[in-house]
Design a protein around this motif. Structure first.
Motif, PDB file in Angstrom:
ATOM      1  N   LYS A 317       0.851  -1.188   0.000  1.00  0.00           N
ATOM      2  CA  LYS A 317       0.000   0.000   0.000  1.00  0.00           C
ATOM      3  C   LYS A 317       0.888   1.241   0.000  1.00  0.00           C
ATOM      4  CE  LYS A 317      -3.865  -2.207   2.411  1.00  0.00           C
ATOM      5  NZ  LYS A 317      -4.773  -2.171   3.594  1.00  0.00           N
ATOM      6  N   TRP A 318       0.803   2.007  -1.076  1.00  0.00           N
ATOM      7  CA  TRP A 318       1.624   3.205  -1.237  1.00  0.00           C
ATOM      8  C   TRP A 318       0.843   4.441  -0.813  1.00  0.00           C
ATOM      9  CZ3 TRP A 318       6.721   3.251  -2.741  1.00  0.00           C
ATOM     10  CH2 TRP A 318       7.233   2.043  -3.215  1.00  0.00           C
ATOM     11  N   GLN A 319       1.527   5.319  -0.100  1.00  0.00           N
ATOM     12  CA  GLN A 319       0.979   6.620   0.272  1.00  0.00           C
ATOM     13  C   GLN A 319       1.706   7.688  -0.551  1.00  0.00           C
ATOM     14  OE1 GLN A 319      -1.527   6.930   2.411  1.00  0.00           O
ATOM     15  NE2 GLN A 319      -1.552   4.790   3.081  1.00  0.00           N
ATOM     16  N   HIS A 320       0.981   8.717  -0.938  1.00  0.00           N
ATOM     17  CA  HIS A 320       1.553   9.752  -1.795  1.00  0.00           C
ATOM     18  C   HIS A 320       1.392  11.116  -1.148  1.00  0.00           C
ATOM     19  CE1 HIS A 320       0.717   6.376  -4.515  1.00  0.00           C
ATOM     20  NE2 HIS A 320       1.728   6.829  -5.243  1.00  0.00           N
ATOM     21  N   GLY A 321       2.390  11.956  -1.347  1.00  0.00           N
ATOM     22  CA  GLY A 321       2.345  13.297  -0.797  1.00  0.00           C
ATOM     23  C   GLY A 321       3.473  14.151  -1.350  1.00  0.00           C
ATOM     24  N   LEU A 322       3.469  15.387  -0.932  1.00  0.00           N
ATOM     25  CA  LEU A 322       4.514  16.335  -1.319  1.00  0.00           C
ATOM     26  C   LEU A 322       5.399  16.602  -0.106  1.00  0.00           C
ATOM     27  CD1 LEU A 322       2.332  18.860  -3.338  1.00  0.00           C
ATOM     28  CD2 LEU A 322       3.875  17.150  -4.274  1.00  0.00           C
ATOM     29  N   ILE A 323       6.689  16.604  -0.328  1.00  0.00           N
ATOM     30  CA  ILE A 323       7.636  16.893   0.739  1.00  0.00           C
ATOM     31  C   ILE A 323       8.513  18.050   0.294  1.00  0.00           C
ATOM     32  CG2 ILE A 323       7.655  14.528   1.606  1.00  0.00           C
ATOM     33  CD1 ILE A 323      10.329  14.135   0.180  1.00  0.00           C
ATOM     34  N   PRO A 324       9.021  18.846   1.236  1.00  0.00           N
ATOM     35  CA  PRO A 324       9.913  19.948   0.846  1.00  0.00           C
ATOM     36  C   PRO A 324      11.216  19.409   0.282  1.00  0.00           C
ATOM     37  CG  PRO A 324       9.869  19.696   3.224  1.00  0.00           C
ATOM     38  CD  PRO A 324       8.806  18.785   2.684  1.00  0.00           C
ATOM     39  N   SER A 325      11.735  20.111  -0.681  1.00  0.00           N
ATOM     40  CA  SER A 325      13.017  19.757  -1.281  1.00  0.00           C
ATOM     41  C   SER A 325      13.924  20.990  -1.244  1.00  0.00           C
ATOM     42  CB  SER A 325      12.818  19.263  -2.713  1.00  0.00           C
ATOM     43  OG  SER A 325      14.051  18.860  -3.281  1.00  0.00           O
ATOM     44  N   SER A 326      15.103  20.843  -1.746  1.00  0.00           N
ATOM     45  CA  SER A 326      16.051  21.951  -1.771  1.00  0.00           C
ATOM     46  C   SER A 326      17.061  21.687  -2.873  1.00  0.00           C
ATOM     47  CB  SER A 326      16.767  22.105  -0.422  1.00  0.00           C
ATOM     48  OG  SER A 326      17.620  21.003  -0.190  1.00  0.00           O
ATOM     49  N   HIS A 327      17.785  22.724  -3.232  1.00  0.00           N
ATOM     50  CA  HIS A 327      18.812  22.560  -4.246  1.00  0.00           C
ATOM     51  C   HIS A 327      19.872  21.569  -3.777  1.00  0.00           C
ATOM     52  CE1 HIS A 327      17.790  26.765  -6.106  1.00  0.00           C
ATOM     53  NE2 HIS A 327      16.839  25.859  -6.285  1.00  0.00           N
ATOM     54  N   ALA A 328      20.271  21.659  -2.514  1.00  0.00           N
ATOM     55  CA  ALA A 328      21.293  20.751  -1.993  1.00  0.00           C
ATOM     56  C   ALA A 328      20.797  19.309  -1.984  1.00  0.00           C
ATOM     57  CB  ALA A 328      21.701  21.180  -0.586  1.00  0.00           C
ATOM     58  N   ALA A 329      19.508  19.099  -1.680  1.00  0.00           N
ATOM     59  CA  ALA A 329      18.967  17.739  -1.673  1.00  0.00           C
ATOM     60  C   ALA A 329      18.962  17.149  -3.081  1.00  0.00           C
ATOM     61  CB  ALA A 329      17.551  17.752  -1.104  1.00  0.00           C
ATOM     62  N   ILE A 330      18.628  17.956  -4.068  1.00  0.00           N
ATOM     63  CA  ILE A 330      18.629  17.475  -5.447  1.00  0.00           C
ATOM     64  C   ILE A 330      20.047  17.136  -5.885  1.00  0.00           C
ATOM     65  CG2 ILE A 330      18.120  18.120  -7.828  1.00  0.00           C
ATOM     66  CD1 ILE A 330      15.879  19.910  -6.715  1.00  0.00           C
ATOM     67  N   GLU A 331      21.002  17.991  -5.540  1.00  0.00           N
ATOM     68  CA  GLU A 331      22.402  17.736  -5.902  1.00  0.00           C
ATOM     69  C   GLU A 331      22.923  16.470  -5.242  1.00  0.00           C
ATOM     70  OE1 GLU A 331      23.174  22.555  -6.117  1.00  0.00           O
ATOM     71  OE2 GLU A 331      23.928  21.353  -4.452  1.00  0.00           O
ATOM     72  N   ALA A 332      22.579  16.271  -3.958  1.00  0.00           N
ATOM     73  CA  ALA A 332      23.062  15.086  -3.251  1.00  0.00           C
ATOM     74  C   ALA A 332      22.444  13.810  -3.803  1.00  0.00           C
ATOM     75  CB  ALA A 332      22.762  15.214  -1.756  1.00  0.00           C
ATOM     76  N   GLN A 333      21.170  13.875  -4.187  1.00  0.00           N
ATOM     77  CA  GLN A 333      20.490  12.670  -4.634  1.00  0.00           C
ATOM     78  C   GLN A 333      20.919  12.244  -6.025  1.00  0.00           C
ATOM     79  OE1 GLN A 333      16.280  12.762  -4.177  1.00  0.00           O
ATOM     80  NE2 GLN A 333      15.923  10.888  -5.303  1.00  0.00           N
ATOM     81  N   PHE A 334      21.173  13.207  -6.906  1.00  0.00           N
ATOM     82  CA  PHE A 334      21.461  12.875  -8.292  1.00  0.00           C
ATOM     83  C   PHE A 334      22.928  13.041  -8.641  1.00  0.00           C
ATOM     84  CE2 PHE A 334      16.972  14.063  -8.244  1.00  0.00           C
ATOM     85  CZ  PHE A 334      16.424  12.910  -8.763  1.00  0.00           C
ATOM     86  N   GLY A 335      23.787  13.213  -7.627  1.00  0.00           N
ATOM     87  CA  GLY A 335      25.216  13.226  -7.888  1.00  0.00           C
ATOM     88  C   GLY A 335      25.699  14.457  -8.630  1.00  0.00           C
TER      89      GLY A 335
END
Length: 945
Positions: A317-335
């Motif tokens: 069972k999947w739950q869906h929502g929006l979470i805050p993000s940031s430029h640093a989080a995007i950089e860390a996640q995608f290398g």
């Protein structure tokens, strides 16, 4: 696109074939790769359903997307995004970008248990082509947005390995701050991911491009040239790059299969939608990554094969929502390199000013500066309904000319130096450096300015890029050390736009998060604001704040450390604070609060579920289950749940064969017993059974624990503490004290600490007297072979204070005798061992020894010479024996005057029978003869009364 001339790329094919023959000494693999790239571009351009290739968070892609949407005005937009995330996209208007669309599952069915919790995120920024497509589709009447990528469930189905975070960021990047962890360990949906998977190719591009990392190469050689290019040039160049990287990717079979299955999945979904709705492919736009646009699978295109079968989802069972993000989080996640997304946001703003392109923005988007963009969207919507207002593009009106040949032959455009911009950067970085503790001056600003120009020239650039400026600032300002928390590289990133952190609006929050905000309204704080806020709760004068206090304590239990931190006030069993002070950072930890909403509709429900999950975990220990009982009573005040978890603790205790958790079990049971005895009329049945079962359980394990090397002295002392402190309650419940005596008699330890602990236990049971115990310690000190191990015996005596606190004065005596009797050559070598042993093994019991020593030893130094320890005090030799007998005789007379007291004492001492005749004297005389000291003490007490 259907009318494209077949010979449009004929000239380019000929040129590449000649180049392959010249560089590779004839046709071969190189020719196949180069001509294959052209075939991929030609195939994608000819597709009737227009393919729009993008790169993840690329300002050039966003600009081209906004321009193309206004020209083509498609009726259907197919987007490469997990199809189960579609219902969330309308909530983006209630948020401040960047945010991430998240699919979350705490309980897994069909996946390995160690993967839980499952999390898939897709970050969205304003400077991205995906957001432009979403904003256009949601705010334009008659336009449908269809997500066609695999579902979140299929993301994990196709992952044969344990989910891991994205690749590590640039090694030269500074350590990630808390914003870099906003996505946690989620698996990212790489929309438009475009990076060479062939390490040698990336190394070659970086070396010949004279750049440090991939983000800088992309900025210099793709972003800037494509920033103001026309639509056909943009498409063909992006398709060329995607095909190149795809054909030069290493042969990782699993990754290739996943990439191809994603493409089959998306084209299958698009054909299903076209068939179901009857939409003309010419009125559609397919937005996907350039890597997937140059696909060679059989299912490619609206006329592709329908041979791919989409498997069913699991029962998760999947739950869906929006979470805050940031430029640093995007950089860390995608290398990506640190600061690259912030620089991309700056380039996006410059592109809009230079090209005059009107971006799309969701109506009512949080953070909007004006309604200008909204009006532009409305105008586009009106034009979309007017067929006469169509603006034709080269791709729709006829043949798409070959733009690749001109683009590849064109020399790089050298942007003129913008001295005002570079000078402003130099002055601003010096100002920021001074605020952060650097000894920077005007001379450093000049040095940064000149060094930026020098570095750009060395790298064949007329205009310094932000990366050139960053290198120059580090070289000229940082010097030897970093005086503050941020280094110069980080200061440049902040100056270039900073790490923008998104926020999910109240209306887009799950019900649990909204409920928390509503219940904390009496605090009058802006809970959505990032940073730490102080909350003062005067519960005595405002009783309604007690409910806020309950919420805060539960949030402290559920959220990460720092989200809700008490400064004043505490919550213990049976206690309630009348005043509290809290440091709250719910805005900073908004992601964690949102993820709580995936587990239930209230924090009480989530806490109860977590307590049950902890208590019924396969590896749950008795100590952890007792902790859940305490938390259920402390935070939920639920007797029903506490009784249920208490019964579970009883089951866990009966199944345990280890004594590792005995100290924690003893501490928590004592606390729960004290609470129930003061707050309940009777003890709960589960805790009575727990004491009874624990008494028998620890009696059974005691002999083995004394000899087991894995069982520490602290664990054995805790077992004895449970047995001695719970003995009265256990005996009243039907336990037999003989079982404890037999367990102690069967214990034969060889380790010195456990041996001392056994002596203390036998003393408590009455099997050893103080005199016997003192004699054994004297024997240890008299034996030179045992003296080095004497500190370990002392450690055992210190641990014995847990089950036998009455030995505190004896432990002080034992330590004092060692210091008094041993010579310095013997004492000094094992003194460090004594200190470390007492600190490591009995740190929490040291206050008992210190308090007892303070009571025994004289308070002044001058009195120390004449002081005699109480354990060395002897009877006064000046008092004759007849006087002592006369004193005892007075005791006899006193006993005869109080026969009831005498009978009670006789019963305690085990003497039964009736009073004798007066001639023989009372039975108390016999007792006095055998116990003269006791009779004297009793006489003194009665006389004082």
């Amino acid at each position: 696109m259907s009318g494209t001339d077949e010979s449009a790329f004929g000239a380019l094919r000929g040129q590449l074939q000649e180049a392959a023959q010249a560089f590779a000494d004839g046709p071969g693999a190189l020719e196949g790769i180069l001509l294959g790239i052209v075939d991929d571009v030609d195939r994608a351009v000819r597709e009737p359903l227009e393919i729009f290739p993008v790169c993840h968070h690329s300002p050039a892609s966003a600009t081209a997307m906004a321009r193309r949407l206004r020209e083509k005005r498609p009726k259907v937009v197919y987007l490469e995004l997990c199809e189960d995330m579609a219902p969330l996209l309308t909530e983006l208007r209630n948020c401040r970008l960047p945010v991430a669309v998240q699919a979350f599952a705490t309980e897994t069915e069909g996946f390995p248990a160690e993967w839980a919790p499952l999390s898939v995120v897709a970050p969205i920024t304003e400077a991205s082509a995906e957001y432009q497509a979403i904003a256009y589709a949601l705010d334009t009447p008659g336009v449908e947005l269809v997500l066609v990528d695999r579902s979140s469930d299929h993301v994990y189905q196709w992952d044969e390995r344990a989910p891991q975070a994205a690749a590590a960021a640039d090694p030269d990047a500074p350590p990630a701050e808390e914003e870099a962890a906003l996505h946690g360990d989620a698996v990212g949906v790489e929309i438009g991911d475009l990076r060479p998977r062939f390490a040698e190719l990336e190394e070659h591009l970086l070396r010949h491009g004279r750049v440090r990392h991939w983000s800088e190469w992309w900025h210099q050689y793709v972003e800037l040239p494509l920033g103001d290019s026309d639509h056909d040039t943009y498409r063909q160049v992006m398709l060329l790059i995607g095909s190149l990287f795809r054909r030069l990717a290493p042969g990782d079979e699993h990754r290739v299969r996943v990439d191809e299955d994603r493409e089959r999945y998306m084209w299958t979904r698009m054909r299903e939608h076209l068939t179901a709705t009857g939409t003309d492919p010419a009125d559609c736009l397919y937005v996907c990554g350039a890597f997937h646009a140059a696909s060679r699978v059989a299912e490619f295109g609206v006329r592709g094969a329908d041979t791919f079968e989409i498997g069913p989802r699991t029962a998760t069972k999947w739950q869906h929502g929006l979470i805050p993000s940031s430029h640093a989080a995007i950089e860390a996640q995608f290398g990506l390199a640190a600061g690259s997304v912030s620089i991309a946001a700056t380039v996006w703003a410059k592109n809009l000013r230079r090209t005059k392109v009107q971006p799309f923005r969701l109506a009512g988007q949080n953070g909007a500066k004006s309604g200008r963009a909204t009006k532009a969207v409305a105008a586009a919507a009106q034009a979309a309904q007017d067929p006469t207002g169509s603006v034709a593009s080269s791709g729709e009106s006829g043949a798409a000319a070959d733009r690749l040949s001109g683009f590849l032959r064109r020399p790089p455009v050298l942007d003129p130096l913008d001295e005002a911009e570079l000078l402003g950067w130099s002055v601003e970085i010096v100002r920021a450096a001074r605020r952060n503790g650097y000894l920077a001056s005007t001379a450093d600003a000049i040095a940064v300015f000149e060094t930026s120009i020098l570095l750009a020239g060395m790298r064949d650039r007329a205009k310094p890029t932000p990366y050139d400026f960053q290198d120059a600032a580090v070289t000229c300002i940082e010097k030897d050390s970093v005086p503050g928390r941020r280094d110069v590289r980080r200061l440049v990133e902040i100056m270039m736009g900073g790490d923008r952190i998104g926020q999910v609006g109240y209306d887009a929050l799950p019900p649990l998060a909204r409920d928390v905000h509503d219940r904390l309204k009496p605090l009058a704080l802006r809970l959505e604001q990032r940073g730490v806020q102080r909350a003062l709760l005067d519960i005595a004068s405002r009783p309604e704040l007690e409910r806020c206090s309950d919420v805060l304590w539960m949030l402290r239990r559920l959220l990460p450390q720092g989200a809700a931190r008490p400064i004043m006030g505490e919550r213990r069993l049976g206690e309630r604070s009348i005043q509290e002070s809290w440091d709250l950072a719910l805005g900073t930890h908004q992601r964690a609060l949102i993820e709580l909403g995936y587990e239930g509709i209230s924090i009480e429900q989530v806490l109860e579920q977590r307590l049950r999950r902890t208590a019924y975990a396969p590896r749950a220990t008795t100590a952890t289950v007792l902790e859940t009982v305490e938390d259920a009573t402390l935070y939920l005040r639920s007797r029903r749940l506490a009784d249920e978890l208490g019964a579970r603790a009883l089951e866990t205790l009966a199944a345990e064969r280890s004594v590792d958790g005995a100290p924690e079990v003893l501490r928590r049971v004592r606390r729960l017993l004290a609470f129930y005895r003061t707050s309940e009329p009777v003890l709960p049945p589960w805790i009575e059974r727990f004491v009874k079962t624990g008494y028998a359980h620890y009696c059974t394990l005691l002999p083995t624990a004394f000899t087991d090397e894995d069982a520490g002295v602290r664990q054995v002392a805790a077992m004895l503490g449970f047995l001695f402190s719970m003995e009265s309650l256990a005996l009243s419940l039907g336990c037999d004290r003989t079982q404890l005596e037999l367990a102690v008699a069967q214990s034969h330890p060889e380790d010195p600490p456990k041996t001392a602990l056994l002596w203390a236990a036998r003393t408590q049971l009455g099997h050893l007297t103080r005199a016997d115990l003192r004699a054994r310690c004297d024997e240890l000190l008299d034996n030179p072979l045992v003296v080095p191990a004497y500190p370990r015996y002392l450690s055992g005596f210190v641990q014995a204070l847990e089950p036998v606190p009455g030995l505190t004065d004896f432990v002080v005596e034992a330590v004092s005798n060692a210091f008094a009797r041993l010579p310095d050559p013997v004492l000094l070598p094992w003194l460090p061992t004594l200190i470390t042993t007492l600190r490591d093994g009995g740190g929490e019991l040291a206050p008992l020894l210190i308090r007892e020593a303070g009571r025994i030893f004289p308070g002044r130094l001058t009195a120390l010479d004449a002081w005699v320890p109480p354990w060395r005090e002897a009877p006064d030799p000046g008092v004759p024996a007849s006087a002592r007998r006369a004193e005892a005789g007075r005791g006899v007379a006193l006993l005869a005057a109080h026969p009831a007291a005498c009978d009670a004492v006789a019963g305690l001492l085990g003497c039964d029978g009736a009073w004798e005749t007066a001639a023989a004297g009372p039975r108390g005389a016999a007792l006095v003869d055998r116990h003269p000291d006791t009779a004297t003490a009793l006489a003194v007490l009665l006389a004082a009364g």
